[in-house]
Design a protein around this motif. Structure first.
Motif, PDB file in Angstrom:
ATOM      1  N   MET A   1       1.006  -1.267   0.064  1.00 31.67           N
ATOM      2  CA  MET A   1       0.020   0.029  -0.059  1.00 31.67           C
ATOM      3  C   MET A   1       0.894   1.349  -0.057  1.00 31.67           C
ATOM      4  SD  MET A   1      -3.302  -0.608   2.581  1.00 31.67           S
ATOM      5  CE  MET A   1      -2.569  -1.972   3.344  1.00 31.67           C
ATOM      6  N   PRO A   2       0.594   2.219  -1.007  1.00 30.56           N
ATOM      7  CA  PRO A   2       1.430   3.404  -0.894  1.00 30.56           C
ATOM      8  C   PRO A   2       1.101   4.402   0.402  1.00 30.56           C
ATOM      9  CG  PRO A   2      -0.405   3.541  -2.518  1.00 30.56           C
ATOM     10  CD  PRO A   2      -0.398   2.063  -1.976  1.00 30.56           C
ATOM     11  N   ILE A   3       2.229   4.987   0.672  1.00 27.82           N
ATOM     12  CA  ILE A   3       1.968   5.923   1.647  1.00 27.82           C
ATOM     13  C   ILE A   3       2.522   7.378   0.955  1.00 27.82           C
ATOM     14  CG2 ILE A   3       2.755   7.050   3.656  1.00 27.82           C
ATOM     15  CD1 ILE A   3       3.174   4.209   4.808  1.00 27.82           C
ATOM     16  N   PHE A   4       1.584   8.374   0.997  1.00 24.50           N
ATOM     17  CA  PHE A   4       1.829   9.618   0.432  1.00 24.50           C
ATOM     18  C   PHE A   4       1.938  10.671   1.620  1.00 24.50           C
ATOM     19  CE2 PHE A   4      -1.173   8.010  -3.279  1.00 24.50           C
ATOM     20  CZ  PHE A   4       0.128   7.761  -4.042  1.00 24.50           C
ATOM     21  N   GLU A   5       2.607  11.729   1.089  1.00 19.84           N
ATOM     22  CA  GLU A   5       3.128  12.747   2.067  1.00 19.84           C
ATOM     23  C   GLU A   5       2.057  13.911   1.953  1.00 19.84           C
ATOM     24  OE1 GLU A   5       7.030  13.948   2.457  1.00 19.84           O
ATOM     25  OE2 GLU A   5       7.664  11.518   2.775  1.00 19.84           O
ATOM     26  N   PHE A   6       1.529  14.454   2.728  1.00 19.01           N
ATOM     27  CA  PHE A   6       0.525  15.524   2.454  1.00 19.01           C
ATOM     28  C   PHE A   6       1.189  16.749   3.276  1.00 19.01           C
ATOM     29  CE2 PHE A   6      -1.798  12.147   1.175  1.00 19.01           C
ATOM     30  CZ  PHE A   6      -2.486  12.505   0.107  1.00 19.01           C
ATOM     31  N   GLU A   7       0.611  18.187   2.931  1.00 22.67           N
ATOM     32  CA  GLU A   7       0.969  18.992   3.907  1.00 22.67           C
ATOM     33  C   GLU A   7      -0.504  19.681   3.806  1.00 22.67           C
ATOM     34  OE1 GLU A   7       4.498  21.392   3.386  1.00 22.67           O
ATOM     35  OE2 GLU A   7       3.412  22.979   3.427  1.00 22.67           O
ATOM     36  N   CYS A   8      -0.613  20.194   5.222  1.00 22.26           N
ATOM     37  CA  CYS A   8      -2.056  20.971   5.435  1.00 22.26           C
ATOM     38  C   CYS A   8      -1.723  22.341   5.081  1.00 22.26           C
ATOM     39  CB  CYS A   8      -2.361  20.883   6.842  1.00 22.26           C
ATOM     40  SG  CYS A   8      -4.114  21.665   7.182  1.00 22.26           S
ATOM     41  N   ARG A   9      -2.872  22.892   4.049  1.00 18.10           N
ATOM     42  CA  ARG A   9      -2.719  24.264   3.814  1.00 18.10           C
ATOM     43  C   ARG A   9      -3.194  25.141   4.768  1.00 18.10           C
ATOM     44  NH1 ARG A   9      -3.244  25.410  -2.623  1.00 18.10           N
ATOM     45  NH2 ARG A   9      -1.012  24.617  -2.876  1.00 18.10           N
ATOM     46  N   SER A  10      -4.096  24.718   5.657  1.00 13.82           N
ATOM     47  CA  SER A  10      -4.866  25.457   6.743  1.00 13.82           C
ATOM     48  C   SER A  10      -3.752  25.918   7.954  1.00 13.82           C
ATOM     49  CB  SER A  10      -5.760  25.004   7.296  1.00 13.82           C
ATOM     50  OG  SER A  10      -6.956  24.654   6.231  1.00 13.82           O
ATOM     51  N   CYS A  11      -2.939  24.893   8.239  1.00 14.89           N
ATOM     52  CA  CYS A  11      -2.001  24.761   9.383  1.00 14.89           C
ATOM     53  C   CYS A  11      -0.688  24.419   9.099  1.00 14.89           C
ATOM     54  CB  CYS A  11      -2.343  24.086  10.752  1.00 14.89           C
ATOM     55  SG  CYS A  11      -2.391  22.390  10.552  1.00 14.89           S
ATOM     56  N   GLY A  12      -0.334  23.984   7.830  1.00 14.79           N
ATOM     57  CA  GLY A  12       1.028  23.667   7.644  1.00 14.79           C
ATOM     58  C   GLY A  12       1.540  22.561   8.084  1.00 14.79           C
ATOM     59  N   HIS A  13       0.807  21.736   8.826  1.00 17.01           N
ATOM     60  CA  HIS A  13       1.166  20.386   9.252  1.00 17.01           C
ATOM     61  C   HIS A  13       1.590  19.532   8.264  1.00 17.01           C
ATOM     62  CE1 HIS A  13       1.277  17.162  12.312  1.00 17.01           C
ATOM     63  NE2 HIS A  13       0.606  16.506  11.432  1.00 17.01           N
ATOM     64  N   PHE A  15       1.970  15.524   6.801  1.00 16.66           N
ATOM     65  CA  PHE A  15       1.679  14.292   7.678  1.00 16.66           C
ATOM     66  C   PHE A  15       1.878  13.143   6.522  1.00 16.66           C
ATOM     67  CE2 PHE A  15      -2.551  13.846   6.014  1.00 16.66           C
ATOM     68  CZ  PHE A  15      -2.672  15.348   5.796  1.00 16.66           C
ATOM     69  N   GLU A  16       1.888  11.912   6.791  1.00 17.66           N
ATOM     70  CA  GLU A  16       1.931  10.774   6.020  1.00 17.66           C
ATOM     71  C   GLU A  16       0.528  10.165   5.970  1.00 17.66           C
ATOM     72  OE1 GLU A  16       5.182   8.314   7.025  1.00 17.66           O
ATOM     73  OE2 GLU A  16       6.590   9.551   5.659  1.00 17.66           O
ATOM     74  N   GLN A  17      -0.062   9.947   4.843  1.00 15.60           N
ATOM     75  CA  GLN A  17      -1.193   9.105   4.680  1.00 15.60           C
ATOM     76  C   GLN A  17      -1.175   7.932   3.922  1.00 15.60           C
ATOM     77  OE1 GLN A  17      -4.562  10.165   5.853  1.00 15.60           O
ATOM     78  NE2 GLN A  17      -5.424   8.401   4.685  1.00 15.60           N
ATOM     79  N   LEU A  18      -1.803   6.700   4.636  1.00 16.41           N
ATOM     80  CA  LEU A  18      -1.914   5.670   3.940  1.00 16.41           C
ATOM     81  C   LEU A  18      -3.097   5.473   3.132  1.00 16.41           C
ATOM     82  CD1 LEU A  18      -0.639   2.561   4.039  1.00 16.41           C
ATOM     83  CD2 LEU A  18      -2.399   2.257   5.645  1.00 16.41           C
ATOM     84  N   PRO A  24     -10.255   6.030  -3.104  1.00 12.78           N
ATOM     85  CA  PRO A  24      -9.216   6.828  -3.664  1.00 12.78           C
ATOM     86  C   PRO A  24      -9.349   8.205  -2.956  1.00 12.78           C
ATOM     87  CG  PRO A  24     -11.419   6.392  -5.003  1.00 12.78           C
ATOM     88  CD  PRO A  24     -11.284   5.579  -3.880  1.00 12.78           C
ATOM     89  N   GLU A  25     -10.441   8.708  -2.280  1.00 13.26           N
ATOM     90  CA  GLU A  25     -10.236   9.926  -1.591  1.00 13.26           C
ATOM     91  C   GLU A  25      -9.371  10.232  -0.643  1.00 13.26           C
ATOM     92  OE1 GLU A  25     -12.428   7.611  -0.969  1.00 13.26           O
ATOM     93  OE2 GLU A  25     -13.111   7.586   1.210  1.00 13.26           O
ATOM     94  N   THR A  26      -8.858   8.903  -0.306  1.00  8.91           N
ATOM     95  CA  THR A  26      -7.610   9.042   0.900  1.00  8.91           C
ATOM     96  C   THR A  26      -6.221   9.324   0.285  1.00  8.91           C
ATOM     97  OG1 THR A  26      -7.209   6.606   0.591  1.00  8.91           O
ATOM     98  CG2 THR A  26      -8.804   7.468   2.421  1.00  8.91           C
ATOM     99  N   ALA A  27      -6.347   9.324  -1.140  1.00  2.23           N
ATOM    100  CA  ALA A  27      -5.092   9.705  -1.809  1.00  2.23           C
ATOM    101  C   ALA A  27      -5.322  11.026  -2.388  1.00  2.23           C
ATOM    102  CB  ALA A  27      -5.039   8.709  -3.003  1.00  2.23           C
ATOM    103  N   THR A  40      -5.907  19.995   2.198  1.00  2.00           N
ATOM    104  CA  THR A  40      -4.619  19.597   2.283  1.00  2.00           C
ATOM    105  C   THR A  40      -3.991  19.272   0.809  1.00  2.00           C
ATOM    106  OG1 THR A  40      -5.495  17.209   2.473  1.00  2.00           O
ATOM    107  CG2 THR A  40      -4.844  18.099   4.215  1.00  2.00           C
ATOM    108  N   GLU A  41      -2.672  18.903   0.578  1.00  2.00           N
ATOM    109  CA  GLU A  41      -2.144  18.896  -0.764  1.00  2.00           C
ATOM    110  C   GLU A  41      -0.699  17.719  -0.680  1.00  2.00           C
ATOM    111  OE1 GLU A  41      -0.529  22.041  -4.002  1.00  2.00           O
ATOM    112  OE2 GLU A  41       0.679  22.303  -2.172  1.00  2.00           O
ATOM    113  N   ARG A  42      -0.876  17.074  -1.592  1.00  2.00           N
ATOM    114  CA  ARG A  42       0.043  16.004  -1.582  1.00  2.00           C
ATOM    115  C   ARG A  42       1.499  16.641  -2.092  1.00  2.00           C
ATOM    116  NH1 ARG A  42      -1.141  10.549  -4.978  1.00  2.00           N
ATOM    117  NH2 ARG A  42      -2.722  11.921  -5.710  1.00  2.00           N
ATOM    118  N   THR A  43       2.248  15.959  -1.187  1.00  2.00           N
ATOM    119  CA  THR A  43       3.767  16.716  -1.394  1.00  2.00           C
ATOM    120  C   THR A  43       4.635  15.574  -1.933  1.00  2.00           C
ATOM    121  OG1 THR A  43       4.504  16.293   0.774  1.00  2.00           O
ATOM    122  CG2 THR A  43       3.297  18.440   0.385  1.00  2.00           C
ATOM    123  N   LEU A  44       4.329  14.488  -2.115  1.00  2.00           N
ATOM    124  CA  LEU A  44       5.115  13.411  -2.895  1.00  2.00           C
ATOM    125  C   LEU A  44       5.710  13.903  -4.136  1.00  2.00           C
ATOM    126  CD1 LEU A  44       5.861  10.581  -1.855  1.00  2.00           C
ATOM    127  CD2 LEU A  44       4.141   9.784  -3.656  1.00  2.00           C
TER     128      LEU A  44
END
Ligand SMILES: [Zn+2]
Length: 89
Positions: A1-13, A15-18, A24-27, A40-44
């Motif tokens: 299962m791929p893990i994607f890196e995300f960055e929150c645009r609201s608080c800048g946090h 995080f990694e999301q499995l 598909p909405e989790t991706a 949130t925005e994917r940073t991978l």
């Protein structure tokens, strides 16, 4: 299962999301674990994503090829069966 890196645009946090299969909405838009925002925005890296999708499509092609081989084999067996049946009659 791929893990994607995300960055929150609201608080800048960051995080990694499995990414769950069949979800598909989790991706795309996971909610931020810090503030629950879905902004949130994917940073991978694009490179990693494209190699992943290339591998996926190659896998699907291979699967499709295997399926058509099976269908072809079944068709051959069916033809033989029909031919044998005709011989007996
Ligand atoms: Zn956040």
């Amino acid at each position: 299962m791929p893990i994607f890196e995300f960055e929150c645009r609201s608080c800048g946090h960051a995080f990694e999301q499995l990414v769950l299969p069949g979800r598909p909405e989790t991706a795309e838009k996971p909610s931020c674990p810090a503030c629950q925002a879905t902004n949130t925005e994917r940073t991978l890296s694009i490179c990693a994503i494209s190699s992943e999708s290339t591998r996926q499509s190659a896998l699907q092609k291979a699967r499709k090829r295997n399926q058509s081989v099976v269908v072809e084999k079944e068709r051959e067996e069916f033809k033989e069966m029909v031919e044998h049946a005709n011989e007996h009659h």
